[in-house]
Enzyme design. Sequence first.
Site, mmCIF file in Angstrom:
data_model
loop_
_atom_site.group_PDB
_atom_site.id
_atom_site.type_symbol
_atom_site.label_atom_id
_atom_site.label_comp_id
_atom_site.label_asym_id
_atom_site.label_seq_id
_atom_site.Cartn_x
_atom_site.Cartn_y
_atom_site.Cartn_z
ATOM 1 N N ASP A 119 95.497 50.458 -9.422
ATOM 2 C CA ASP A 119 95.606 49.411 -8.404
ATOM 3 C C ASP A 119 94.559 49.698 -7.350
ATOM 4 O OD1 ASP A 119 97.235 46.993 -7.763
ATOM 5 O OD2 ASP A 119 97.286 48.003 -5.828
ATOM 6 N N SER A 120 93.778 48.697 -7.054
ATOM 7 C CA SER A 120 92.618 48.956 -6.202
ATOM 8 C C SER A 120 92.334 47.768 -5.309
ATOM 9 C CB SER A 120 91.411 49.284 -7.091
ATOM 10 O OG SER A 120 91.337 48.389 -8.181
ATOM 11 N N ASN A 141 92.285 43.222 -16.282
ATOM 12 C CA ASN A 141 90.964 42.991 -15.682
ATOM 13 C C ASN A 141 89.887 43.616 -16.588
ATOM 14 O OD1 ASN A 141 88.574 43.399 -14.187
ATOM 15 N ND2 ASN A 141 89.706 43.261 -12.252
ATOM 16 N N ARG A 199 87.069 54.264 -8.084
ATOM 17 C CA ARG A 199 87.662 54.404 -9.434
ATOM 18 C C ARG A 199 87.101 55.644 -10.132
ATOM 19 N NH1 ARG A 199 86.864 49.680 -10.520
ATOM 20 N NH2 ARG A 199 88.955 49.105 -9.829
ATOM 21 N N LYS A 220 87.551 46.256 -15.129
ATOM 22 C CA LYS A 220 88.150 47.593 -15.016
ATOM 23 C C LYS A 220 88.137 48.278 -16.380
ATOM 24 C CE LYS A 220 91.668 46.843 -11.394
ATOM 25 N NZ LYS A 220 93.120 46.928 -11.162
ATOM 26 N N PHE A 276 81.622 43.816 -10.233
ATOM 27 C CA PHE A 276 82.539 42.667 -10.150
ATOM 28 C C PHE A 276 83.151 42.608 -8.752
ATOM 29 C CE2 PHE A 276 86.840 44.606 -10.277
ATOM 30 C CZ PHE A 276 86.526 45.908 -10.603
HETATM 31 P P1 ITT Z 1 95.077 44.225 -12.869
HETATM 32 O O1 ITT Z 1 96.201 44.173 -11.847
HETATM 33 O O2 ITT Z 1 95.422 43.527 -14.137
HETATM 34 O O3 ITT Z 1 94.570 45.606 -13.075
HETATM 35 P P2 ITT Z 1 93.529 42.932 -10.816
HETATM 36 O O4 ITT Z 1 92.122 42.454 -10.731
HETATM 37 O O5 ITT Z 1 94.611 41.977 -10.343
HETATM 38 O O6 ITT Z 1 93.813 43.380 -12.312
HETATM 39 P P3 ITT Z 1 94.224 44.690 -8.662
HETATM 40 O O7 ITT Z 1 95.543 44.066 -8.415
HETATM 41 O O8 ITT Z 1 94.106 46.189 -8.620
HETATM 42 O O9 ITT Z 1 93.635 44.300 -10.080
HETATM 43 O O10 ITT Z 1 93.201 44.022 -7.654
HETATM 44 C C1 ITT Z 1 92.019 44.608 -7.461
HETATM 45 C C2 ITT Z 1 91.065 43.609 -6.826
HETATM 46 O O11 ITT Z 1 90.275 44.350 -5.876
HETATM 47 C C3 ITT Z 1 90.096 43.085 -7.872
HETATM 48 O O12 ITT Z 1 90.528 41.843 -8.388
HETATM 49 C C4 ITT Z 1 88.807 42.999 -7.081
HETATM 50 O O13 ITT Z 1 88.790 41.786 -6.358
HETATM 51 C C5 ITT Z 1 88.929 44.147 -6.092
HETATM 52 N N1 ITT Z 1 88.326 45.378 -6.645
HETATM 53 C C6 ITT Z 1 88.954 46.467 -7.171
HETATM 54 N N2 ITT Z 1 88.083 47.370 -7.612
HETATM 55 C C7 ITT Z 1 86.876 46.853 -7.373
HETATM 56 C C8 ITT Z 1 85.573 47.287 -7.640
HETATM 57 O O14 ITT Z 1 85.322 48.436 -8.268
HETATM 58 N N3 ITT Z 1 84.551 46.516 -7.263
HETATM 59 C C9 ITT Z 1 84.771 45.330 -6.653
HETATM 60 N N4 ITT Z 1 85.973 44.821 -6.377
HETATM 61 C C10 ITT Z 1 87.024 45.569 -6.748
#
Ligand code: ITT
Length: 198
Positions: A67-68, A9, A182, A12, A153
């Site tokens: 993971d968020s 991502n 984060r 991130k 995002f």
């Molecule tokens: P990676 O697994 O490759 O890190 P991902 O986007 O799939 O990328 P996650 O599985 O952790 O990551 O999903 C996190 C989702 O939660 C992310 O796609 C956003 O939709 C949301 N999210 C996480 N942090 C956020 C933030 O700081 N602001 C807004 N949305 C966030």
Amino acid sequence: MTLYIATNNAHKVKELAELFPGIPLRTPADAGIEFDHDETEDSFLGNSLGKARALFGLVKAPVLADDSGLCVDALGGAPGVRSARYGSPDDGRTVLSARDKNELLLREMEGRRDRTCRFVCAMTLMLSEHRFVTVQETCEGRLLESSRGAEGFGYDPVFFLPGEGLSMAELSLERKNRLSHRGRAAARILAVLASLPD
Ligand code: ITT
């Protein structure tokens, strides 16, 4: 110490680069690695550890994983660990755009008065197969009734921070990093890094 970051991502990556100043970060792509870890666990902690283990297995060097997601109380914690895949089938390669996910979430929440929610971030620092630490932090807020702002995002435009009077997408990157799930998790990981013997 260079840290490999277990994420694809780009948003991130940008935030983490600011949160870990002076620490060289390398993405799987930087290392020429195709990293696609299936998030099969039902907790942020499990998925964070899973991503860290998977990338550590490939690079055999210190790894940072994030993971968020967003948990909305009135929806029983959804989108939760499914935040990235919200509105898509579990097996699915179809992933809705951030805008579509936000619209879906606002529709699901139409007419609901209880709008408390939180961002959650489980961050893992893995130094070796048997040496790691995971921290989990939150950022509390309220779900807006319509999107606001163009920074950040994901769910940032629908997440309101009462203390700021602004949505997360109306904050500068610097301010978001100071307040966000984060940012808080990174501060704790930095404290662990600082406490390590040379
Ligand atoms: P990676 O697994 O490759 O890190 P991902 O986007 O799939 O990328 P996650 O599985 O952790 O990551 O999903 C996190 C989702 O939660 C992310 O796609 C956003 O939709 C949301 N999210 C996480 N942090 C956020 C933030 O700081 N602001 C807004 N949305 C966030």
